[in-house]
Design an enzyme around this catalytic site. Structure first.
Site, PDB file in Angstrom:
ATOM      1  N   HIS A   1       0.857  -1.187   0.000  1.00 30.05           N
ATOM      2  CA  HIS A   1       0.000   0.000   0.000  1.00 30.05           C
ATOM      3  C   HIS A   1       0.897   1.243   0.000  1.00 30.05           C
ATOM      4  CE1 HIS A   1       1.243  -0.393   4.159  1.00 30.05           C
ATOM      5  NE2 HIS A   1       0.894   0.868   4.363  1.00 30.05           N
TER       6      HIS A   1
ATOM      7  N   ASP B   1       0.961   5.128   1.901  1.00 32.14           N
ATOM      8  CA  ASP B   1       0.308   5.808   3.029  1.00 32.14           C
ATOM      9  C   ASP B   1      -0.496   6.997   2.514  1.00 32.14           C
ATOM     10  OD1 ASP B   1       1.513   3.993   4.651  1.00 32.14           O
ATOM     11  OD2 ASP B   1       2.786   5.416   5.720  1.00 32.14           O
TER      12      ASP B   1
ATOM     13  N   HIS C   1       4.756   0.110  -0.217  1.00 32.46           N
ATOM     14  CA  HIS C   1       5.531  -0.673   0.758  1.00 32.46           C
ATOM     15  C   HIS C   1       4.653  -1.741   1.396  1.00 32.46           C
ATOM     16  CE1 HIS C   1       3.790   2.795   2.867  1.00 32.46           C
ATOM     17  NE2 HIS C   1       3.762   2.056   3.960  1.00 32.46           N
TER      18      HIS C   1
END
Length: 352
Positions: free
Chosen positions: A232, A234, A288
């Site tokens: 995903h 952030d 990440h």
């Protein structure tokens, strides 16, 4: 309380040798999940480490060099290890000890703090619900709560054990908030803007929310089949991450998964989607994920610095939009951005 599935910790402590199928990743992901301890030793591209000791130097030249390194790391990687960040090691150790002590309590004790995602009560102790079409679960439990501004906190749901949890966490949040201002100032100047510009655009002292998520990744009997957290980016403006020196974080850099090495006394920082949007893509929000392992429990403390959900329209700043570089993101509120990401992810996960 809503219906909660089993805590991952309780699965792990039963001594199972095979993980339940809802934790097993799809085949295309399994092809690139390796042993995290071996992955950490690999040579290859390394996440930049930035010495922030020089950001407050009396010399403009020295400050400028430090900002330049920060800008380069934010543009090329979107993540970096911050050292000499000014937050005392003693405080970081107290924060870590407090979180570790809470997670070492019996599960029944932690359940008193259970959140209820179905009713929108997201603060508290929880585990991932199967909220995407593939019904996948992640190998982690967590504790999530707002830590700053202080007048927006709900201290009634903060752990009472250990007794200094509130004090250590509050002090860390205060110091991290000042660090966020410094970073945002340097990143603003790096875009050719006034130093206070990005901070103002993400809500300033009154409205920027710091949300702490303590991620607890139990030992996993089949770590090659699971992820602690799936890939995903952030949504935050910035995310600051501490960990207990057990590797797990991987970054998707130039088409390959790179494992972040554990750097002592550092705070790991991500540029989030919010800053990527405001900078019109000049700063990157990198994909990440988190790996798990069968030897050591990993714990990380992530603080997401989030703009208010409705009050601000996120869009590339007009000074950064030109004919050559048109706006790469449509205007959205933070709430709309979250919805767009969830919705798009569900669509990607739906069978064709």
């Amino acid at each position: 309380m809503g219906t909660v599935g089993p805590r991952v910790e309780s699965l792990a402590s039963r001594g199972i040798t095979c993980i339940p199928k809802e934790y097993v990743r799809p085949q295309e992901e399994l092809d690139n999940i390796g042993n995290v301890f071996e992955e950490e030793k690999k040579e290859g591209p390394q996440v930049p480490t930035i010495d922030l000791g020089e950001i407050d130097s009396p010399s403009e030249v020295v400050r400028g060099k430090c900002r330049e390194k920060l800008k380069k790391a934010a543009a090329e990687w979107g993540v970096m290890n911050l050292v000499n960040h000014g937050i005392p090691e003693e405080l970081l150790n107290r924060l870590r000890k407090a979180g570790e002590t809470f997670f070492s309590l019996p599960i029944e004790e932690k359940e008193k703090y259970a959140n209820d995602q179905a009713s929108g009560k997201i603060q508290g102790y929880g585990s991932k619900l199967a909220n995407n079409a593939s019904g996948q679960l992640e190998w982690e439990d967590y504790f999530f709560h707002l830590v700053y501004p202080e007048d927006k906190r709900d201290l009634s749901i903060w752990p009472t054990k250990p007794s200094d949890y509130t004090e250590a966490t509050s002090e860390y949040a205060r110091q991290l908030r000042s660090l966020a201002t410094k970073i945002l100032e340097a990143l603003s100047i790096g875009l050719g803007l006034e130093g206070g510009r990005l901070e103002k655009e993400v809500g300033g002292m009154e409205e920027l929310l710091l949300q702490l998520k303590i991620n607890y990744y139990p030992i996993c009997p089949q770590p090659e089949l699971a992820l602690g957290v799936e890939a995903h980016t952030d949504i935050s403006s910035l995310t600051f991450l501490l960990h207990n020196m057990v590797p797990g974080l991987q970054l998707f850099y130039k088409g390959k998964w790179v494992t972040a090495k554990c750097v002592p006394n550092s705070i790991f920082m991500h540029i989030g989607d919010t800053i990527e949007i405001l900078s019109n893509g000049r700063y990157k929000s990198i994909l990440h994920r988190g790996l798990v392992n069968k030897e050591k429990v990993r714990i990380s403390w992530a603080v997401f610095c989030e703009p208010p959900k409705e009050k601000i329209i996120l869009q590339p700043l007009p000074e950064l939009v030109t004919e050559k570089e048109p706006a790469r993101f449509p205007p959205r509120t933070f709430a709309q951005h979250i919805h767009h990401k969830l919705f798009r992810k569900d669509e990607e996960a739906l069978p064709n």
